[in-house]
Design a protein around this motif. Structure first.
Motif, PDB file in Angstrom:
ATOM      1  N   LEU A 183      11.759  40.974  49.768  1.00 13.60           N
ATOM      2  CA  LEU A 183      10.541  41.453  49.565  1.00 13.60           C
ATOM      3  C   LEU A 183      10.859  42.553  48.294  1.00 13.60           C
ATOM      4  O   LEU A 183       9.806  42.571  47.432  1.00 13.60           O
ATOM      5  CB  LEU A 183      10.092  42.248  50.547  1.00 13.60           C
ATOM      6  N   CYS A 184      11.887  43.225  48.316  1.00 13.03           N
ATOM      7  CA  CYS A 184      12.198  44.221  47.029  1.00 13.03           C
ATOM      8  C   CYS A 184      13.941  44.226  46.882  1.00 13.03           C
ATOM      9  O   CYS A 184      14.664  43.871  47.486  1.00 13.03           O
ATOM     10  CB  CYS A 184      11.465  45.493  47.371  1.00 13.03           C
ATOM     11  N   PHE A 185      14.072  44.561  45.708  1.00 13.76           N
ATOM     12  CA  PHE A 185      15.446  44.670  45.242  1.00 13.76           C
ATOM     13  C   PHE A 185      15.727  45.942  44.333  1.00 13.76           C
ATOM     14  O   PHE A 185      14.984  46.226  43.480  1.00 13.76           O
ATOM     15  CB  PHE A 185      15.957  43.412  44.847  1.00 13.76           C
ATOM     16  N   PHE A 186      16.896  46.197  44.251  1.00  8.50           N
ATOM     17  CA  PHE A 186      17.209  47.420  43.321  1.00  8.50           C
ATOM     18  C   PHE A 186      18.334  46.813  42.364  1.00  8.50           C
ATOM     19  O   PHE A 186      19.401  46.220  42.683  1.00  8.50           O
ATOM     20  CB  PHE A 186      17.908  48.654  43.767  1.00  8.50           C
ATOM     21  N   GLN A 187      18.342  46.965  41.225  1.00  6.43           N
ATOM     22  CA  GLN A 187      18.725  46.240  39.941  1.00  6.43           C
ATOM     23  C   GLN A 187      19.571  47.358  39.210  1.00  6.43           C
ATOM     24  O   GLN A 187      18.769  48.139  38.612  1.00  6.43           O
ATOM     25  CB  GLN A 187      18.490  45.408  39.051  1.00  6.43           C
ATOM     26  N   SER A 188      20.698  47.648  39.149  1.00  2.17           N
ATOM     27  CA  SER A 188      21.372  48.795  38.587  1.00  2.17           C
ATOM     28  C   SER A 188      21.424  48.596  37.123  1.00  2.17           C
ATOM     29  O   SER A 188      21.384  47.483  36.569  1.00  2.17           O
ATOM     30  CB  SER A 188      22.865  48.842  38.967  1.00  2.17           C
TER      31      SER A 188
END
Length: 153
Positions: free
Chosen positions: A97-102
């Motif tokens: 559903l959602c993600f974090f990309q550094s």
């Protein structure tokens, strides 16, 4: 004998391109390889693998990812943490559903919080699905909480 006819030679291209498409960047290839490893892994993705990935990040991305993880867990506890292309992600019914990309992942100047098409963020004919994050303060956390509530609804 017949006289030779002057034939016009075709014009040479004046704007020749010297760059050739080299395909995916090293970072993109690494992300795809991580995804293959994730799919082949015997152990299921879980919170410990997400926390380990966050711990391996450099600052300031690590601090943002920790706060974001806590915000997501508090706002949408039904979302399951997992890795997705080597990034911390949160899934609903097995779908990201959602993600974090550094920022360091693809050598960009800011980190991003992204939402997939599974998120219920529809707003008219056009709406944002990825948000740039340079810092994560209480204001941004409140906005992210609002987005998460809407996304999982």
């Amino acid at each position: 004998m017949s006289p030779k006819k002057d034939r016009q030679k075709p014009a040479k291209r004046s704007t020749a391109t010297t760059k050739k498409f080299k395909g995916f960047t090293d970072e993109e290839r690494a992300a795809m390889k991580e995804r293959v490893r994730e799919l082949k892994a015997d152990k299921p993705d879980d919170e410990s693998s997400v926390l380990a990935k966050i711990a391996a990040m450099r600052e300031p991305d690590r601090a943002m990812a920790k706060r974001l993880h806590a915000t997501i867990k508090a706002t949408a506890p039904a979302l399951a943490p997992r890795l997705w292309y080597g990034m911390p992600a949160y899934a609903k019914d097995g779908k990201v559903l959602c993600f974090f990309q550094s920022a360091q992942k693809f050598k960009t100047r800011y980190a991003t919080l992204g939402f997939s098409d599974k998120a219920n963020l529809d707003d008219g004919a056009m709406w944002p699905t990825t948000f740039a994050l340079k810092t994560l303060t209480a204001t941004e956390e409140a906005r992210i909480s609002e987005l998460l509530k809407k996304a999982v609804a």
